[in-house]
Design a protein around this motif. Structure first.
Motif, PDB file in Angstrom:
ATOM      1  N   LEU A 220       0.820  -1.206   0.000  1.00 59.92           N
ATOM      2  CA  LEU A 220       0.000   0.000   0.000  1.00 59.92           C
ATOM      3  C   LEU A 220       0.857   1.260   0.000  1.00 59.92           C
ATOM      4  O   LEU A 220       0.499   2.265  -0.625  1.00 59.92           O
ATOM      5  N   ALA A 221       2.006   1.208   0.689  1.00 61.88           N
ATOM      6  CA  ALA A 221       2.901   2.373   0.693  1.00 61.88           C
ATOM      7  C   ALA A 221       3.469   2.625  -0.701  1.00 61.88           C
ATOM      8  O   ALA A 221       3.544   3.768  -1.155  1.00 61.88           O
ATOM      9  N   ARG A 222       3.864   1.566  -1.396  1.00 57.64           N
ATOM     10  CA  ARG A 222       4.410   1.748  -2.751  1.00 57.64           C
ATOM     11  C   ARG A 222       3.328   2.183  -3.718  1.00 57.64           C
ATOM     12  O   ARG A 222       3.583   2.977  -4.630  1.00 57.64           O
ATOM     13  N   ALA A 223       2.115   1.689  -3.525  1.00 53.77           N
ATOM     14  CA  ALA A 223       1.016   2.110  -4.388  1.00 53.77           C
ATOM     15  C   ALA A 223       0.711   3.594  -4.189  1.00 53.77           C
ATOM     16  O   ALA A 223       0.411   4.317  -5.147  1.00 53.77           O
ATOM     17  N   ALA A 224       0.810   4.054  -2.956  1.00 56.19           N
ATOM     18  CA  ALA A 224       0.561   5.464  -2.678  1.00 56.19           C
ATOM     19  C   ALA A 224       1.680   6.342  -3.215  1.00 56.19           C
ATOM     20  O   ALA A 224       1.438   7.457  -3.692  1.00 56.19           O
ATOM     21  N   ALA A 225       2.915   5.842  -3.143  1.00 54.66           N
ATOM     22  CA  ALA A 225       4.071   6.610  -3.607  1.00 54.66           C
ATOM     23  C   ALA A 225       4.164   6.637  -5.123  1.00 54.66           C
ATOM     24  O   ALA A 225       4.722   7.579  -5.697  1.00 54.66           O
ATOM     25  N   GLU A 226       3.639   5.597  -5.780  1.00 53.88           N
ATOM     26  CA  GLU A 226       3.678   5.519  -7.237  1.00 53.88           C
ATOM     27  C   GLU A 226       2.241   5.376  -7.723  1.00 53.88           C
ATOM     28  O   GLU A 226       1.794   4.274  -8.047  1.00 53.88           O
ATOM     29  N   PRO A 227       1.473   6.467  -7.759  1.00 53.87           N
ATOM     30  CA  PRO A 227       0.064   6.365  -8.129  1.00 53.87           C
ATOM     31  C   PRO A 227      -0.102   5.792  -9.517  1.00 53.87           C
ATOM     32  O   PRO A 227       0.751   5.951 -10.390  1.00 53.87           O
ATOM     33  N   GLU A 228      -1.224   5.149  -9.698  1.00 55.60           N
ATOM     34  CA  GLU A 228      -1.517   4.477 -10.961  1.00 55.60           C
ATOM     35  C   GLU A 228      -1.516   5.471 -12.103  1.00 55.60           C
ATOM     36  O   GLU A 228      -2.110   6.545 -12.050  1.00 55.60           O
ATOM     37  N   GLU A 229      -0.794   5.135 -13.177  1.00 56.16           N
ATOM     38  CA  GLU A 229      -0.760   5.984 -14.344  1.00 56.16           C
ATOM     39  C   GLU A 229      -2.051   5.823 -15.132  1.00 56.16           C
ATOM     40  O   GLU A 229      -2.626   4.754 -15.204  1.00 56.16           O
ATOM     41  N   GLU A 230      -2.481   6.947 -15.729  1.00 57.30           N
ATOM     42  CA  GLU A 230      -3.641   6.862 -16.589  1.00 57.30           C
ATOM     43  C   GLU A 230      -3.221   6.166 -17.886  1.00 57.30           C
ATOM     44  O   GLU A 230      -2.238   6.551 -18.502  1.00 57.30           O
TER      45      GLU A 230
END
Length: 311
Positions: A294-304
């Motif tokens: 979850l921390a990495r997902a928050a730090a690297e938000p999903e690209e459109e």
């Protein structure tokens, strides 16, 4: 019945012997010196799925056949150490095993011993029905005899996922798994036309989401009729081994799926977990945990990403 288990994992228990080789394909020679050692450890696809799911905080129950042999003891010990419930049905032919040749770039070649089972092996129907009735979801390995459990799983109303691994899109063995699952994973490695295969699975089966993983190129997600590229995640450390990356992707995707996340977010979790798995040596069985994911997902938000409109 109270569904007190998050995921029931069927099949895929066994051991791998890891051999690091100087290159793949390995040229013929009378002998090679393996300076990194040759090691046997518990962990095939069902084991890695169970580990990945449990590391993400999902209560997991693993069901498979195991032999009364040293290899089976390794599998039992792994589950015991990680707190994963294991139901092991005695297998007189012995525990499934494989040899993984791992190249310097982390690629692998797996040699599976197909003698550790019988065509008439079956999971007890009452056992499958009872365990599935207590589970929110079932992940079905394509190892024998899991295909025979699919009708019982469907009757219980549990959602189903499966990983077709390196399917070529044609081998009929994989089709019952692909068509019975709500979420389908497949490697793009042997698919001549990944989009065609994903759409065929969705049109002929019941899948809500179909994912083709493509290694360092990322993945493709088919959901809601749209094919979307999933960008690869940057590995957090040097890549040492791709073994278990597909299982890590699937486990993290299911983590999002069971949280009710949209498919693209689930796929982002999968990409991050798969990248993490590539940094773990094949002699270890470790998985990304919930907090780190979850921390990495928050730090690297999903690209459109724009939907793919053609091949």
């Amino acid at each position: 019945m109270n569904r007190d288990t998050d995921v029931l994992v069927l099949g895929g228990a066994g051991v791998d012997t890891i051999v690091h080789v100087p290159q793949l394909p390995l040229p013929y020679a009378d002998s090679y010196m393996i300076h990194d050692g040759i090691r046997t450890r518990a962990g095939q696809t069902g084991d890695f799925m169970s580990l990945g799911l449990a590391a993400l905080g999902l209560l997991t129950h693993h069901l498979d056949f195991l032999g009364d042999d040293p290899e089976g003891d390794l599998v039992r010990a792994l589950h015991r150490e990680r707190g994963i419930t294991l139901t092991a049905i005695p297998q007189p032919a012995g525990t499934k095993r494989a040899v993984n040749l791992v190249g310097p770039d982390g690629r692998r070649l797996s040699l599976y011993d197909s003698s550790r089972g019988h065509p008439d092996d079956r999971f007890p129907e009452a056992m499958v029905r009872e365990l599935a009735g207590r589970s929110r979801h079932a992940h079905v390995s394509i190892t024998q005899p899991c295909v025979h459990a699919l009708p019982v799983l469907r009757e219980t109303g549990v959602t189903i996922s499966t990983d077709l691994h390196d399917w070529d899109g044609e081998n009929p063995y994989h089709e019952p798994f692909a068509l019975a699952a709500d979420v389908v994973f497949v490697s793009a490695a042997r698919l001549a036309d990944p989009e065609r295969t994903l759409r065929r699975i969705a049109e002929r089966g019941r899948a809500r989401a179909v994912v083709a993983t493509a290694g360092a190129k990322g993945a493709y997600l088919l959901a809601g009729g749209e094919l979307t590229p999933v960008p690869p995640a940057a590995p957090p450390a040097p890549v040492v081994d791709s073994n278990g990356a597909g299982d890590a992707f699937a486990a993290a995707f299911l983590f999002g799926f069971l949280r009710g996340e949209p498919p693209r977010r689930c796929a982002r979790y999968g990409a991050l977990a798969g990248a993490h798995a590539c940094t773990v040596p094949s002699t270890r069985a470790d998985a990304i945990d919930r907090e780190t994911l979850l921390a990495r997902a928050a730090a690297e938000p999903e690209e459109e990403a724009a939907p793919v409109t053609g091949p």
